[in-house]
Each structure stands twice: as structure tokens, then as C-alpha cells.
Motif scaffolding. Structure first.
Motif, PDB file in Angstrom:
ATOM      1  N   ASN A   6       0.842  -1.191   0.000  1.00  0.00           N
ATOM      2  CA  ASN A   6       0.000   0.000   0.000  1.00  0.00           C
ATOM      3  C   ASN A   6       0.880   1.244   0.000  1.00  0.00           C
ATOM      4  OD1 ASN A   6      -1.734   2.101   0.565  1.00  0.00           O
ATOM      5  ND2 ASN A   6      -2.851   1.018   2.158  1.00  0.00           N
ATOM      6  N   ASN A  27       0.127   4.193   0.497  1.00  0.00           N
ATOM      7  CA  ASN A  27      -0.271   5.184   1.498  1.00  0.00           C
ATOM      8  C   ASN A  27       0.416   4.962   2.842  1.00  0.00           C
ATOM      9  OD1 ASN A  27      -2.021   6.454  -0.275  1.00  0.00           O
ATOM     10  ND2 ASN A  27      -3.762   5.181   0.330  1.00  0.00           N
ATOM     11  N   ASN A  28       1.017   3.804   3.031  1.00  0.00           N
ATOM     12  CA  ASN A  28       1.663   3.482   4.304  1.00  0.00           C
ATOM     13  C   ASN A  28       3.160   3.319   4.095  1.00  0.00           C
ATOM     14  OD1 ASN A  28      -1.020   3.285   4.926  1.00  0.00           O
ATOM     15  ND2 ASN A  28      -0.805   1.468   6.172  1.00  0.00           N
ATOM     16  N   GLN A  31       0.641  -1.293   8.411  1.00  0.00           N
ATOM     17  CA  GLN A  31      -0.759  -0.999   8.128  1.00  0.00           C
ATOM     18  C   GLN A  31      -1.584  -1.857   9.060  1.00  0.00           C
ATOM     19  OE1 GLN A  31      -2.008  -1.167   4.040  1.00  0.00           O
ATOM     20  NE2 GLN A  31      -4.166  -1.224   4.598  1.00  0.00           N
ATOM     21  N   GLN A  83      -7.635  -0.791   3.999  1.00  0.00           N
ATOM     22  CA  GLN A  83      -7.771   0.528   3.398  1.00  0.00           C
ATOM     23  C   GLN A  83      -9.223   0.980   3.252  1.00  0.00           C
ATOM     24  OE1 GLN A  83      -4.907   2.193   2.809  1.00  0.00           O
ATOM     25  NE2 GLN A  83      -6.041   4.012   2.296  1.00  0.00           N
TER      26      GLN A  83
END
Length: 188
Positions: A116, A118-119, A123, A127
Motif C-alpha cells: 500500500n 499510502n503506508n 498498516q 484501506q
């Protein structure tokens, strides 16, 4: 993300589910469930969350929420809730000398983060949230679904027996977090 899964109506009531990555059974420990409870209390008091119902299962949570007109936007509220709880629970896992699954859980969370963008390191939550706006009879149906989760899982015989749910609030027995009744809008 499809608009089907966005919280576009600031006056709406939403059913929201979020699960731990890889459906890890993190919430078998009271310590980690208490972090979620305290965060819900904070969101109600400080973020403008209107909490109508909730349940914390072993690897996911269900919420029925709205927002006060002066509260944070839904997206901000959910983002902050997930960000705070994930960091607090991760710290609690790392600091818990009795956590026998520590290395495995952290490894699974690191692997999820690698997939991911975004991380960076870990995590905790999956999501997606897939919020569903509720209207009419759907509100009561989803509340019943939320409250029956622990019964269906075999944890308790009656919904109000499960400590980490709003079912006890609705049964008049008080609860860990004050909620707003879907029936009359009063705090219970």
C-alpha cells in the motif's frame, strides 16, 4: 473510489465496517479493544461524531455514525479514528510482554504496508471502509445486525451480554460508550 462508498451527505447516518489487515484477530485482547473504546469516546466528545451503534469483534468493527453540524467532516473523522487507533494498538502490541503473537502480527502489518503506497512501515486497518448511508427501516435493520454479530459468533446468547457493543445501551443496562438512540434521538 466509487461515489457509492463515499459519505457525501453531511446529515446522513452511515453504517461503516472496517477490518484489521488480513483479518488478524487482534481484538481478542481487552487492552486493544479498550483503545477503540477510548477513541470512540474521544470522537464523540471532540470530533462531532454521533454514535448510534457499534460492535468490536475479534478482527473488525461495525459502526453506525452520524455527525453533528459543527463536527469534523466524515472523511476526516474516520481517517483520524483509524490513524490514531492503528498507532496506539501497534504500540500496545509492541509493548505487551504477554503478546505471544507479536512478531507474527507485526510481520503481517509490515507486509500489508509494503503493498500500500499510502503506508510506510505498518498498516493496521484495511484501506477500505465501504460506508453505506442508512435511511428508514435500514437503520434499525443494520443496528440489529451490528448487535447480533457476537451472538452469531457464539460469544454470547443475548446481544446485551456482549461488553464491547452498544446492545447493552439499548437494553437499558448502560454501556462503555454513550450512544444516541436510533429510535428517539436521545442519548442512552
Amino acid at each position: 473510489m466509487s461515489s457509492k462508498y463515499k459519505m457525501n451527505n453531511p446529515e446522513g447516518i452511515y453504517f461503516l465496517s472496517t477490518a484489521v489487515v488480513n483479518w488478524i484477530d487482534v481484538f481478542t485482547r481487552i487492552l486493544y479493544k479498550e483503545i477503540v473504546i477510548e477513541s470512540l469516546k474521544y470522537c464523540v466528545k471532540n470530533k462531532g461524531m454521533m454514535l448510534y451503534g457499534y460492535v468490536i469483534m475479534t478482527n473488525h468493527i461495525h459502526l453506525i455514525i452520524g455527525r453533528r453540524p459543527d463536527g469534523s467532516a466524515f472523511a476526516d473523522m474516520v481517517r483520524d479514528f483509524k490513524k490514531f487507533t492503528s498507532s496506539q494498538i501497534l504500540n500496545a502490541i509492541q509493548d505487551n510482554p504477554q503478546e505471544g503473537r507479536k512478531e507474527w502480527m507485526i510481520w503481517m502489518m509490515e507486509r500489508a504496508a509494503q503493498k500500500n503506497s499510502n503506508n510506510t512501515n505498518f498498516q493496521f486497518w484495511q484501506q477500505d471502509n465501504h460506508p453505506i448511508e442508512l435511511e428508514g427501516d435500514w437503520i434499525e435493520q443494520k443496528l440489529e445486525y451490528v448487535h447480533k454479530n457476537p451472538v452469531e459468533a457464539g460469544f454470547v446468547r443475548e446481544p446485551e451480554e456482549y461488553r464491547y457493543s452498544s446492545a447493552s445501551n439499548y437494553a437499558g443496562k448502560g454501556g462503555l460508550v454513550e450512544v444516541i438512540s436510533v429510535y428517539d434521538g436521545e442519548e442512552i
